[in-house]
Scaffold this motif. Structure first.
Motif, mmCIF file in Angstrom:
data_model
loop_
_atom_site.group_PDB
_atom_site.id
_atom_site.type_symbol
_atom_site.label_atom_id
_atom_site.label_comp_id
_atom_site.label_asym_id
_atom_site.label_seq_id
_atom_site.Cartn_x
_atom_site.Cartn_y
_atom_site.Cartn_z
ATOM 1 N N GLU A 162 0.832 -1.197 0.000
ATOM 2 C CA GLU A 162 0.000 0.000 0.000
ATOM 3 C C GLU A 162 0.868 1.249 0.000
ATOM 4 O O GLU A 162 2.043 1.208 0.349
ATOM 5 N N GLY A 163 0.254 2.363 -0.362
ATOM 6 C CA GLY A 163 0.981 3.625 -0.356
ATOM 7 C C GLY A 163 1.452 4.005 -1.739
ATOM 8 O O GLY A 163 1.046 3.435 -2.746
ATOM 9 N N ALA A 164 2.338 4.978 -1.795
ATOM 10 C CA ALA A 164 2.815 5.502 -3.076
ATOM 11 C C ALA A 164 4.123 4.832 -3.462
ATOM 12 O O ALA A 164 5.028 4.666 -2.642
ATOM 13 N N LEU A 165 4.213 4.468 -4.720
ATOM 14 C CA LEU A 165 5.444 3.923 -5.282
ATOM 15 C C LEU A 165 5.874 4.843 -6.412
ATOM 16 O O LEU A 165 5.112 5.099 -7.343
ATOM 17 N N ILE A 166 7.096 5.330 -6.323
ATOM 18 C CA ILE A 166 7.599 6.271 -7.314
ATOM 19 C C ILE A 166 8.997 5.843 -7.744
ATOM 20 O O ILE A 166 9.834 5.492 -6.906
ATOM 21 N N LEU A 167 9.229 5.869 -9.030
ATOM 22 C CA LEU A 167 10.561 5.607 -9.567
ATOM 23 C C LEU A 167 11.081 6.911 -10.154
ATOM 24 O O LEU A 167 10.533 7.430 -11.126
ATOM 25 N N ALA A 168 12.112 7.445 -9.531
ATOM 26 C CA ALA A 168 12.685 8.725 -9.958
ATOM 27 C C ALA A 168 14.073 8.477 -10.532
ATOM 28 O O ALA A 168 14.848 7.681 -9.992
ATOM 29 N N THR A 169 14.387 9.158 -11.605
ATOM 30 C CA THR A 169 15.670 8.933 -12.264
ATOM 31 C C THR A 169 16.233 10.229 -12.819
ATOM 32 O O THR A 169 15.488 11.168 -13.118
ATOM 33 N N THR A 170 17.548 10.255 -12.970
ATOM 34 C CA THR A 170 18.192 11.384 -13.633
ATOM 35 C C THR A 170 18.233 11.194 -15.147
ATOM 36 O O THR A 170 18.741 12.063 -15.866
ATOM 37 N N ALA A 171 17.715 10.070 -15.631
ATOM 38 C CA ALA A 171 17.623 9.857 -17.075
ATOM 39 C C ALA A 171 16.578 10.790 -17.674
ATOM 40 O O ALA A 171 15.697 11.295 -16.982
ATOM 41 N N GLY A 172 16.671 10.970 -18.989
ATOM 42 C CA GLY A 172 15.758 11.896 -19.642
ATOM 43 C C GLY A 172 14.386 11.332 -19.932
ATOM 44 O O GLY A 172 13.444 12.082 -20.157
ATOM 45 N N CYS A 173 14.231 9.993 -19.917
ATOM 46 C CA CYS A 173 12.936 9.412 -20.260
ATOM 47 C C CYS A 173 12.898 7.943 -19.847
ATOM 48 O O CYS A 173 13.896 7.390 -19.380
#
Length: 216
Positions: A162-173
């Motif tokens: 449960e909750g928020a899952l976020i994948l953050a990256t320094t890639a452009g796309c």
């Protein structure tokens, strides 16, 4: 903003001076060809030139209220993206953790990811105890983030979490496969541009904004 305003009014001064010189030149030309005109006509020409210059300036040269802010925002976003490009996984996670804390999340902590040397997780908690996980993945090249990175993240946190899952990256796309897998698993994706907007407080991720009790 000050530099922009000074430049705009300098344009006005140059425009007025140029048109008034032109008006005076016209007066002397007419005098030279013996066109009968009074000395007062020079004043008329000068005033007309000043009015015309002001009209041209108002139409195309004066500073608009939104222009300086937009240019400043663009510069801030470019600077933020440049900083992101230089971040390794640990620094990226530290940076994202700072943004989470800034935007109201609690119990923010970083957790090393054993199965991915390019990633560090940020764990945070909202007021009702529901957790969020942001996987921070530094780009290992110019290409898009592959679908396997999303699969690995979902597998690590558990599909029923449960909750928020976020994948953050320094890639452009992200690749099309990565975007499709993320949509199916309920994982939000943040590329370098989105992270820069978040840093500049222009576009806080909806998943974290709701957790932190912020309104977009």
């Amino acid at each position: 903003m000050a530099r922009t305003t000074v430049r705009a009014y300098l344009n006005l001064a140059i425009l007025v001076a140029g048109l008034e010189l032109l008006a005076i030149g016209v007066w002397f030309v007419l005098e030279g060809v013996r066109v009968d005109q009074s000395d007062d006509m020079m004043v008329v020409y000068i005033c007309a030139a000043a009015v015309l210059a002001s009209a041209i300036w108002l139409g195309g040269y004066r500073p608009r209220a939104d222009e300086p802010a937009e240019r400043g925002d663009d510069a801030a976003l470019r600077d933020a993206q440049a900083r992101l490009d230089r971040m390794d996984p640990a620094r990226l996670a530290e940076h994202v953790g700072e943004l989470c804390a800034r935007d109201g999340l609690a119990e923010v902590a970083t957790v090393r990811v054993d199965e991915d040397a390019y990633a560090v997780d940020v764990h945070a908690t909202r007021g009702d105890g529901v957790a969020a996980v942001v996987r921070c993945r530094a780009a290992d090249g110019p290409g898009a983030v592959a679908g396997g990175v999303v699969e690995q993240f979902v597998s690590a946190v558990g599909a029923d979490r449960e909750g928020a899952l976020i994948l953050a990256t320094t890639a452009g796309c992200f690749s099309a496969k990565a975007a499709g897998l993320a949509a199916g698993a309920g994982v939000a994706l943040l590329d370098r541009a989105a992270l820069a907007r978040w840093e500049c407080d222009k576009d806080v991720p909806a998943e974290l904004a709701s957790i932190a009790g912020r309104a977009d």
